[in-house]
Design a protein around this motif. Sequence first.
Motif, PDB file in Angstrom:
ATOM      1  N   ALA A  31      -6.894   4.034  -8.187  1.00 14.66           N
ATOM      2  CA  ALA A  31      -6.814   4.642  -9.521  1.00 14.66           C
ATOM      3  C   ALA A  31      -5.365   4.833  -9.960  1.00 14.66           C
ATOM      4  O   ALA A  31      -5.054   4.804 -11.157  1.00 14.66           O
ATOM      5  N   GLN A  32      -4.461   4.988  -8.972  1.00 12.54           N
ATOM      6  CA  GLN A  32      -3.028   5.147  -9.275  1.00 12.54           C
ATOM      7  C   GLN A  32      -2.311   3.802  -9.411  1.00 12.54           C
ATOM      8  O   GLN A  32      -1.103   3.752  -9.592  1.00 12.54           O
ATOM      9  N   GLY A  33      -3.081   2.703  -9.293  1.00 17.12           N
ATOM     10  CA  GLY A  33      -2.504   1.377  -9.503  1.00 17.12           C
ATOM     11  C   GLY A  33      -2.041   0.655  -8.262  1.00 17.12           C
ATOM     12  O   GLY A  33      -1.373  -0.377  -8.360  1.00 17.12           O
ATOM     13  N   ASP A  34      -2.378   1.172  -7.069  1.00 13.09           N
ATOM     14  CA  ASP A  34      -1.967   0.508  -5.829  1.00 13.09           C
ATOM     15  C   ASP A  34      -2.700  -0.831  -5.692  1.00 13.09           C
ATOM     16  O   ASP A  34      -3.937  -0.871  -5.666  1.00 13.09           O
ATOM     17  N   GLN A  35      -1.957  -1.913  -5.578  1.00 16.78           N
ATOM     18  CA  GLN A  35      -2.559  -3.249  -5.579  1.00 16.78           C
ATOM     19  C   GLN A  35      -3.431  -3.489  -4.346  1.00 16.78           C
ATOM     20  O   GLN A  35      -4.530  -4.047  -4.446  1.00 16.78           O
TER      21      GLN A  35
ATOM     22  N   GLY B 215       0.786  -1.227   0.000  1.00 16.04           N
ATOM     23  CA  GLY B 215       0.000   0.000   0.000  1.00 16.04           C
ATOM     24  C   GLY B 215       0.816   1.273   0.000  1.00 16.04           C
ATOM     25  O   GLY B 215       0.450   2.258   0.629  1.00 16.04           O
ATOM     26  N   GLU B 216       1.907   1.273  -0.747  1.00 13.30           N
ATOM     27  CA  GLU B 216       2.800   2.440  -0.764  1.00 13.30           C
ATOM     28  C   GLU B 216       2.068   3.711  -1.215  1.00 13.30           C
ATOM     29  O   GLU B 216       2.258   4.786  -0.650  1.00 13.30           O
ATOM     30  N   LYS B 217       1.205   3.591  -2.230  1.00 17.96           N
ATOM     31  CA  LYS B 217       0.512   4.771  -2.748  1.00 17.96           C
ATOM     32  C   LYS B 217      -0.506   5.307  -1.744  1.00 17.96           C
ATOM     33  O   LYS B 217      -0.721   6.518  -1.646  1.00 17.96           O
ATOM     34  N   ILE B 218      -1.148   4.419  -0.990  1.00 15.77           N
ATOM     35  CA  ILE B 218      -2.061   4.875   0.070  1.00 15.77           C
ATOM     36  C   ILE B 218      -1.264   5.674   1.092  1.00 15.77           C
ATOM     37  O   ILE B 218      -1.656   6.769   1.503  1.00 15.77           O
TER      38      ILE B 218
END
Length: 315
Positions: free
Chosen positions: A225-229, A201-204
């Motif tokens: 939406a930014q591709g965070d798995q 969850g790096e983007k979160i």
Amino acid sequence: MTFILALDFGGTKLAAALSNAGSREWLGYERCLSPANTNASTDLKIMRSLIKSLLQDRKPAAIGVSFGGPVNATTGTVRLSHHVCGWENIPLQHLLEQEYSVPASIDNDANVAALGEWRYGAGNNHNSLFYITISTGVGGGWILNAKPWRGEEGMAGEIGHMVVDPAGPICLCGKRGCVERLASGPYLAQDAREELQGCRGEKIRNLVGGNLELITGKVVSEAAAQGDQLAQELLERSAWALGVGIGNVANLINPQLFVLGGSVTKAGERWWQVIRETARKTALPEVNFEIVSAALGDDAPLWGAVALAEDLLQS
């Protein structure tokens, strides 16, 4: 002019609007987020302030109210709120009628939004629909045979507490794997915080600057939406739970239309795709239905409140 005052007591926000009977435009609109650790007294104080700002020297002919929790629509009594303390058995209709000296009508927010979407929105020209709100909680409201249907004691439509995963996490209601526990915004945020104890969850994490307390359902959607798995997995689980619930409701009652509203419905096209695919797989092939977005958006409960008030004037 015949003024109608529409009120919306939500789980995290309060809104009030003024319209002219028969009009589809707001004459005035006030909205406020509920403060942290709010209670019924605080909510009522804030709502009075919104109403005062809105009405100024005008007097409404009737008041319609949407409330985010179980309501006895016959007596106008709030049974409780699952998200705000102190609302147990509050005679809200009586309080408003006493204070403003006009008739008032109150119902659960999902029932009211269903009425709004049926009369003025996506459900217009349909004989039956099930409205589902997915935001702070998950609730549902019925229109059957062109009339609101509340059940014997006003508790029909509680799709949020339909169990879709008996081995799932525990919901606020005490059961495991409810639709609300898997699909609502606050639970999406809670699950993201718990999962972020690991290294996913790096983007979160980046979106909230490392402060996990700032994670909301909206943040999870943005990260997805930014591709965070991780965010994508959480959103797809949310959509899957709702899709299973919808498919089962379609089999049981067979409405023409499912109308979805609330903040989580802004989660993106993939969320909608998973819901539609899952609902279709869950329902029998012979059961036909459509799943559409609420046309009135976040204002569906307010427009439903207008419909309640207009019905009072015509009765």
